[in-house]
Motif scaffolding. Structure first.
Motif, PDB file in Angstrom:
ATOM      1  N   GLN A 493     -28.449   3.479  -2.417  1.00  0.00           N
ATOM      2  CA  GLN A 493     -27.762   2.192  -2.312  1.00  0.00           C
ATOM      3  C   GLN A 493     -26.513   2.300  -1.438  1.00  0.00           C
ATOM      4  OE1 GLN A 493     -27.848  -0.524  -5.272  1.00  0.00           O
ATOM      5  NE2 GLN A 493     -29.820   0.162  -6.021  1.00  0.00           N
ATOM      6  N   ILE A 494     -25.836   3.442  -1.586  1.00  0.00           N
ATOM      7  CA  ILE A 494     -24.642   3.631  -0.736  1.00  0.00           C
ATOM      8  C   ILE A 494     -25.070   3.692   0.722  1.00  0.00           C
ATOM      9  CG2 ILE A 494     -22.668   5.122  -0.205  1.00  0.00           C
ATOM     10  CD1 ILE A 494     -22.872   6.246  -3.051  1.00  0.00           C
ATOM     11  N   GLU A 495     -26.118   4.446   0.963  1.00  0.00           N
ATOM     12  CA  GLU A 495     -26.568   4.605   2.348  1.00  0.00           C
ATOM     13  C   GLU A 495     -26.989   3.273   2.943  1.00  0.00           C
ATOM     14  OE1 GLU A 495     -27.950   9.270   2.296  1.00  0.00           O
ATOM     15  OE2 GLU A 495     -29.447   7.725   1.966  1.00  0.00           O
ATOM     16  N   GLN A 496     -27.682   2.498   2.146  1.00  0.00           N
ATOM     17  CA  GLN A 496     -28.103   1.183   2.635  1.00  0.00           C
ATOM     18  C   GLN A 496     -26.885   0.334   2.985  1.00  0.00           C
ATOM     19  OE1 GLN A 496     -30.626  -0.604  -0.297  1.00  0.00           O
ATOM     20  NE2 GLN A 496     -32.398   0.604   0.303  1.00  0.00           N
ATOM     21  N   LYS A 497     -25.919   0.370   2.101  1.00  0.00           N
ATOM     22  CA  LYS A 497     -24.713  -0.443   2.310  1.00  0.00           C
ATOM     23  C   LYS A 497     -23.994   0.000   3.591  1.00  0.00           C
ATOM     24  CE  LYS A 497     -21.572  -3.389   0.810  1.00  0.00           C
ATOM     25  NZ  LYS A 497     -21.895  -4.819   0.726  1.00  0.00           N
ATOM     26  N   ILE A 498     -23.845   1.301   3.721  1.00  0.00           N
ATOM     27  CA  ILE A 498     -23.125   1.804   4.893  1.00  0.00           C
ATOM     28  C   ILE A 498     -23.911   1.534   6.168  1.00  0.00           C
ATOM     29  CG2 ILE A 498     -22.230   3.873   6.011  1.00  0.00           C
ATOM     30  CD1 ILE A 498     -21.650   4.960   3.231  1.00  0.00           C
ATOM     31  N   LEU A 499     -25.206   1.740   6.069  1.00  0.00           N
ATOM     32  CA  LEU A 499     -26.052   1.471   7.233  1.00  0.00           C
ATOM     33  C   LEU A 499     -25.927   0.017   7.648  1.00  0.00           C
ATOM     34  CD1 LEU A 499     -29.492   3.243   6.867  1.00  0.00           C
ATOM     35  CD2 LEU A 499     -27.917   3.365   8.785  1.00  0.00           C
ATOM     36  N   GLN A 500     -25.919  -0.816   6.643  1.00  0.00           N
ATOM     37  CA  GLN A 500     -25.832  -2.234   6.914  1.00  0.00           C
ATOM     38  C   GLN A 500     -24.527  -2.560   7.639  1.00  0.00           C
ATOM     39  OE1 GLN A 500     -25.330  -4.798   3.557  1.00  0.00           O
ATOM     40  NE2 GLN A 500     -27.159  -5.922   4.155  1.00  0.00           N
ATOM     41  N   LEU A 501     -23.496  -1.835   7.251  1.00  0.00           N
ATOM     42  CA  LEU A 501     -22.212  -2.039   7.922  1.00  0.00           C
ATOM     43  C   LEU A 501     -22.146  -1.297   9.256  1.00  0.00           C
ATOM     44  CD1 LEU A 501     -19.937  -1.561   4.801  1.00  0.00           C
ATOM     45  CD2 LEU A 501     -20.438  -3.715   5.949  1.00  0.00           C
ATOM     46  N   ASP A 502     -23.154  -0.437   9.487  1.00  0.00           N
ATOM     47  CA  ASP A 502     -23.206   0.334  10.718  1.00  0.00           C
ATOM     48  C   ASP A 502     -21.949   1.165  10.929  1.00  0.00           C
ATOM     49  OD1 ASP A 502     -24.347   1.279  12.979  1.00  0.00           O
ATOM     50  OD2 ASP A 502     -23.731  -0.387  14.250  1.00  0.00           O
ATOM     51  N   LEU A 503     -21.484   1.747   9.863  1.00  0.00           N
ATOM     52  CA  LEU A 503     -20.199   2.441   9.964  1.00  0.00           C
ATOM     53  C   LEU A 503     -20.201   3.828   9.365  1.00  0.00           C
ATOM     54  CD1 LEU A 503     -17.727  -0.440   9.197  1.00  0.00           C
ATOM     55  CD2 LEU A 503     -17.752   0.993  11.215  1.00  0.00           C
ATOM     56  N   ILE A 504     -21.374   4.431   9.326  1.00  0.00           N
ATOM     57  CA  ILE A 504     -21.471   5.659   8.540  1.00  0.00           C
ATOM     58  C   ILE A 504     -20.424   6.711   8.906  1.00  0.00           C
ATOM     59  CG2 ILE A 504     -23.373   6.580   9.978  1.00  0.00           C
ATOM     60  CD1 ILE A 504     -24.334   7.750   7.176  1.00  0.00           C
ATOM     61  N   ASN A 505     -20.314   6.992  10.191  1.00  0.00           N
ATOM     62  CA  ASN A 505     -19.333   8.028  10.534  1.00  0.00           C
ATOM     63  C   ASN A 505     -17.921   7.494  10.557  1.00  0.00           C
ATOM     64  OD1 ASN A 505     -21.202  10.111  10.846  1.00  0.00           O
ATOM     65  ND2 ASN A 505     -21.884   9.087  12.720  1.00  0.00           N
ATOM     66  N   GLY A 506     -17.821   6.232  10.786  1.00  0.00           N
ATOM     67  CA  GLY A 506     -16.505   5.629  10.817  1.00  0.00           C
ATOM     68  C   GLY A 506     -15.795   5.832   9.505  1.00  0.00           C
ATOM     69  N   PHE A 507     -16.517   5.679   8.430  1.00  0.00           N
ATOM     70  CA  PHE A 507     -15.899   5.815   7.122  1.00  0.00           C
ATOM     71  C   PHE A 507     -15.389   7.234   6.904  1.00  0.00           C
ATOM     72  CE2 PHE A 507     -18.341   1.984   5.835  1.00  0.00           C
ATOM     73  CZ  PHE A 507     -17.254   1.245   5.407  1.00  0.00           C
ATOM     74  N   VAL A 508     -16.259   8.167   7.200  1.00  0.00           N
ATOM     75  CA  VAL A 508     -15.862   9.552   6.961  1.00  0.00           C
ATOM     76  C   VAL A 508     -14.652   9.895   7.819  1.00  0.00           C
ATOM     77  CG1 VAL A 508     -16.609  11.954   7.084  1.00  0.00           C
ATOM     78  CG2 VAL A 508     -18.217  10.188   6.410  1.00  0.00           C
ATOM     79  N   TYR A 509     -14.762   9.469   9.045  1.00  0.00           N
ATOM     80  CA  TYR A 509     -13.712   9.774  10.002  1.00  0.00           C
ATOM     81  C   TYR A 509     -12.377   9.186   9.563  1.00  0.00           C
ATOM     82  CZ  TYR A 509     -12.438  11.068  14.746  1.00  0.00           C
ATOM     83  OH  TYR A 509     -11.892  11.659  15.833  1.00  0.00           O
ATOM     84  N   TRP A 510     -12.470   7.968   9.122  1.00  0.00           N
ATOM     85  CA  TRP A 510     -11.266   7.290   8.650  1.00  0.00           C
ATOM     86  C   TRP A 510     -10.709   7.998   7.428  1.00  0.00           C
ATOM     87  CZ3 TRP A 510      -9.313   4.967   4.357  1.00  0.00           C
ATOM     88  CH2 TRP A 510      -8.244   4.078   4.540  1.00  0.00           C
ATOM     89  N   LEU A 511     -11.617   8.382   6.536  1.00  0.00           N
ATOM     90  CA  LEU A 511     -11.186   9.004   5.285  1.00  0.00           C
ATOM     91  C   LEU A 511     -10.426  10.304   5.515  1.00  0.00           C
ATOM     92  CD1 LEU A 511     -14.268   8.408   2.998  1.00  0.00           C
ATOM     93  CD2 LEU A 511     -11.926   7.679   2.548  1.00  0.00           C
ATOM     94  N   ILE A 512     -10.863  11.032   6.531  1.00  0.00           N
ATOM     95  CA  ILE A 512     -10.201  12.315   6.797  1.00  0.00           C
ATOM     96  C   ILE A 512      -8.705  12.107   7.019  1.00  0.00           C
ATOM     97  CG2 ILE A 512     -10.053  14.248   8.434  1.00  0.00           C
ATOM     98  CD1 ILE A 512     -13.095  13.691   8.927  1.00  0.00           C
TER      99      ILE A 512
END
Ligand SMILES: Nc1ncnc2c1ncn2[C@@H]1O[C@H](COP(=O)(O)OP(=O)(O)OP(=O)(O)O)[C@@H](O)[C@H]1O
Length: 902
Positions: A493-512
């Motif tokens: 479900q998380i993956e679907q949500k992130i995919l839907q937002l098209d931001l998968i790496n953006g989130f990680v990158y931001w989080l760092i």
């Protein structure tokens, strides 16, 4: 030659001719009318063909027509070449196959190919070398390496790389003949052919004609070609290409490094031409390093390190990937081999052309597999409230420059991420970002994988929407958990949500760059935990959960408890698991409340709490947690910890079933089944099955003789791929696993199993699951084991079904769910599995997932014992003594204990 041989040869020739005719007629191959080619001009002759340049109709550009002799060997290889070519995704650096034409007067076919205006690389270098600067040379090497890496991705080995097989068009490399010339050469045992290209041949082959050329052999040739590109002339041009040169190369002779060559480039090609294949990098690494040479600004320079470090970093990139990837492939089957093995009329004169035609599907572009796995994952069993409106505004995307601007990218994120600590590598298909050594956390290396489009969208969004998007994601996950989604269901479900937002790496990158708050520590930990957008790392996940949990962040406390419960990233400690679940529940985490009840029910880190679990399930259920409601309903059904109330259970199941909770749908089906309302029972089982519930599928199969197909729109290619290719892999994998060579070949076995499992081979999925469960070869990961068992069980693999029962029974990689364990044991026992019979007996004996039924327990124990189940034999005696009043069949019992000398 005897008449008989002549006849066979003729037959073979006809088979290939027929194949070509059929392929042309059914439109599989483009056919060009030979009479429509104009201005034909001969441009070269090879050993097996002559090549002409020609115009077609009134089109502008040229084509190259390659006309072969029509002998059987050549035709066979031409057919194989076409098959390979047709299945490849077009690649800019691979010479395009356009179709076929037939010179009727000569009764000969010609391949219609893309025309390369500068001819071979050898010619190009001899004419243009003085015009080339280092950047041009790097580009040539890079394009060449990319083309070979692409073939390797498709499991094709070129095996004949030299400057005459590489063409150049408009300064661009065009790799040719990857399925062809070496096959003809091999098939015709033309040894003079090898002498013509000695400097490019893997020394292992020079030393041993029986040596099988492999991906690392291609790497060797690329090393030599890179040298040739650096100097512009053939290697060892002053030597005769003979046995003596061959021997010297075997003994380590290599060309001299040209003086002005940049070290990073010469280091790379000397790595490639090392004698030992294992010491050579794989093609992917070669491409990455060349890319880093061409775009130095976009690469990591840790601690202002020199180029050597850069090389090292690039080389490290794949270290976490498949074990011995290349060396395994060497010994396995590559695509070229498949074509030979499966469609080789030489080996099987009866082979029919249909088999050959099937092979067209052997090369599966990665994207198909990816697509398939996305399809597999789409069977969520919980209503998903992903809102399409959540999709980020895409109106800026069109303005995005495709080239990532690392400057803007990094600076808009966090000052602690220095420009120099970011690298961006494009390997042709995937872009890989590497972020290394944050200032305040120098021991952290983060590897992110991404594709270009998602990187582009990160650029537009990070600065503006990141806070709200990330907070939205956090809320989404917590809400899902609170509503009843468990650990093994949330990742999807998380993956679907992130995919839907098209931001998968953006989130990680931001989080760092934003680790100041516990919620972000937890989310970062979560990404490590599930390996979402980042390499899976339990230790880091655990550390981050701990940090957030100590700051009283309740969902992090739940995850921390889960880590202690399963021993992920830390030692297993049930008592600490209980402590943290307790804290989370006290902190009003709804999922925490459920898990606290769960600890009480199954005595996890706590004992003698009587019926406390009912209280906590009730609390969580009142707060809307569907899993708690389901567990509570099970308690009512079985009278566990509460007065038995089947009506109440039924009502609960009904409400949950209508909310598409598949476990409840099964239970409702069971209720109707017991009432002999088969229509209603079928109805609910079918709903659960359609929602992806494996148990429901098995029940339907057993009780109603109906099979629910697992994957609709199943890709034919995958099926054929699996049938023809992974059959072999699976056998090797499993044979190694079970066989005598078990120790030394574990890794190889693991690799094959992994490949086969990825391609839905149910046996492989099961065996790989065992590896993960036991921590053999690979780091123990019960969650992965559980997922693999699930996949295999879903395809009807009996051993996996029972293993899945054990997972639910003991909470291996999932939550303990005794009702599910019971159902699975029942299903597998009916199918005759001995251990399942014993386990089912145990369920009836102890009331696990079902009501206690000593008579049924006895029957099952007895059957298992009679058939040699040791534990059943051991338990039968004590069981009977305990249950003497249960009016059991003492006569039979006595006969068994006499028989087995219990
Ligand atoms: N698509 C093409 N565009 C331009 N020139 C080509 C093309 N294909 C082949 N040639 C030219 O034709 C020559 C013969 O090509 P061919 O592929 O038959 O033989 P080869 O690969 O050089 O040798 P061999 O078949 O012995 O390995 C090449 O050396 C090249 O100069």
């Amino acid at each position: 030659m005897s008449n008989k041989t002549d006849k066979i040869d003729l037959m073979k020739t006809n088979i290939y001719n027929d194949w070509l005719e059929t392929s042309i007629n059914n439109g599989y191959i483009n056919y060009y009318n030979y009479s429509e080619f104009k201005n034909l001009k001969p441009i070269g002759n090879g050993s097996y063909a002559r090549v002409s340049r020609a115009k077609w109709r009134n089109t502008d550009g040229f084509f190259a027509l390659k006309t072969f002799n029509n002998d059987k060997i050549t035709l066979k290889e031409v057919v194989n070449e076409i098959k390979l070519q047709k299945e490849l995704i077009p690649n800019d650096n691979i010479l395009r196959f356009c179709g076929i034409t037939k010179i009727e007067t000569e009764k000969k076919y010609s391949l219609v190919l893309e025309y390369a205006d500068s001819g071979t690389l050898k010619n190009y270098l001899s004419k243009q070398f003085n015009e080339l600067d280092w950047n041009d040379k790097y580009q040539l090497s890079f394009q060449l390496a990319s083309a070979v890496a692409f073939l390797h991705e498709c499991d094709i080995i070129h095996r004949d790389l030299h400057a005459d097989n590489v063409l150049v068009h408009q300064k661009k490399v065009k790799l040719a003949d990857f399925g062809l010339s070496k096959k003809i050469a091999e098939a015709s045992s033309n040894t003079s052919k090898i002498f013509g290209v000695i400097p490019f041949v893997d020394p292992k082959k020079l030393n041993d004609q029986g040596y099988k050329l492999n991906k690392k052999s291609d790497v060797y040739s690329i090393g030599v070609l890179m040298w040739q590109i650096s100097i512009g002339r053939q290697p060892f041009s002053n030597d005769n290409y003979d046995v003596s040169l061959s021997l010297s190369i075997v003994n380590g002779k290599r060309e001299e490094i040209i003086d002005e060559t940049p070290t990073i480039y010469s280091d790379l090609y000397t790595e490639c031409w090392k004698t030992e294949p294992d010491e050579r990098p794989n093609m992917h690494k070669v491409v990455l390093i060349l890319k880093s040479i061409i775009f130095p600004d976009q690469y990591i320079k840790i601690n202002n390190s020199n180029e050597d470090n850069l090389l090292q970093i690039s080389l490290d990139i794949n270290d976490g990937s498949n074990i011995n990837y290349d060396s395994n492939i060497n010994n396995g089957q590559d695509k070229n081999d498949d074509l030979n093995v499966n469609g080789d009329p030489d080996k099987n004169d009866n082979s029919n052309i249909d088999d050959d035609l099937n092979l067209n599907n052997c090369i599966i572009p990665k994207i198909d597999i990816l697509q398939e796995s996305l399809d597999i994952n789409s069977g969520s069993n919980i209503n998903d409230d992903l809102n399409i409106n959540d999709h980020p505004s895409t109106n800026n995307i069109s303005n995005i420059n495709d080239d990532l601007d690392i400057n803007n990218y990094s600076m808009s994120i966090h000052p602690s991420i220095q420009r120099s600590s970011i690298s961006y590598i494009n390997d042709g298909s995937n872009d890989i970002l590497i972020i290394d050594s944050l200032q305040d956390q120098p021991d952290w290396t983060v590897i992110l994988k991404s594709n270009r489009s998602s990187i582009a969208s990160i650029q537009t969004r990070l600065s503006k929407d990141s806070f709200s998007s990330i907070d939205k994601l956090i809320t989404f996950i917590i809400e899902k958990h609170d509503k009843g989604i468990t650990f093994d269901q949330i990742q999807q479900q998380i993956e679907q949500k992130i995919l839907q937002l098209d931001l998968i790496n953006g989130f990680v990158y931001w989080l760092i760059g934003n680790q100041g708050e516990p919620k972000y520590n937890w989310l970062f930990g979560l990404f490590y935990y599930y390996g979402i957008g980042i390499e899976e790392n339990y230790i880091k996940a655990f550390e981050l959960f701990l940090k957030a949990a100590e700051n009283d962040y309740s969902i992090a406390q739940v995850y921390l408890a889960k880590c202690y419960n399963d021993g992920y990233g830390t030692e297993e400690d049930k008592s600490l698991a209980f402590t943290w679940f307790h804290k989370a529940a006290g902190n009003k985490s709804i999922i925490g409340q459920f898990y606290l009840g769960y600890c009480y029910e199954f005595n996890i880190g706590t004992k003698n709490n009587e019926n406390k679990f009912i209280e906590w399930y009730q609390k969580a259920a009142n707060n809307g947690n569907t899993t708690a409601k389901l567990y509570l309903a099970n308690c009512y059904r079985l009278g566990k910890g509460i007065n038995k109330n089947e009506n109440k259970a039924f009502e609960c199941y009904k409400i949950l079933a209508e909310q598409e909770i598949t476990d409840a749908q099964i239970q409702l089906g069971n209720c109707y089944h017991e009432e002999i309302n088969k229509v209603q029972a079928y109805n609910w089982y079918e709903k659960a099955a359609n929602n992806g519930n494996i148990i429901a599928k098995c029940i339907l199969e057993q009780c109603y003789n109906i099979k629910i197909s697992t994957k609709k729109n199943r890709n034919m290619k995958i099926k054929i791929h699996k049938k023809l290719y992974f059959k072999g892999l699976r056998m090797i994998g499993i044979n190694y696993y079970n066989g005598t060579r078990i120790k030394q070949n574990y890794e190889k076995s693991f690799y094959y199993l992994q490949k086969a499992a990825e391609n839905e081979n149910k046996n492989a999925q099961y065996y790989l699951g065992n590896f993960y469960r036991d921590g053999t070869v690979v780091r123990k990961n019960t969650r992965k084991a559980f997922i693999l068992y699930q996949k295999s069980a879903e395809q009807g693999f009996l051993e996996a079904q029972i293993e899945l029962g054990h997972c639910y029974n003991k909470g291996i990689g999932t939550e303990i769910n005794e009702s599910k364990a019971f159902e699975l044991y029942k299903i597998t026992a009916i199918k005759g599995h001995l251990d399942a019979k014993y386990q089912l007996g145990y369920c009836y004996d102890k009331g696990i997932g079902t009501e206690v039924d000593k008579a049924k327990a006895f029957e099952l124990y007895r059957e298992a014992a009679e058939k040699g189940h040791i534990t059943a034999q051991d338990n039968l005696g004590p069981f009977l003594h305990r249950n003497i009043e249960a009016d059991l069949d003492i006569v039979t019992f006595n006969s068994i204990i006499i028989d087995k000398k219990i």
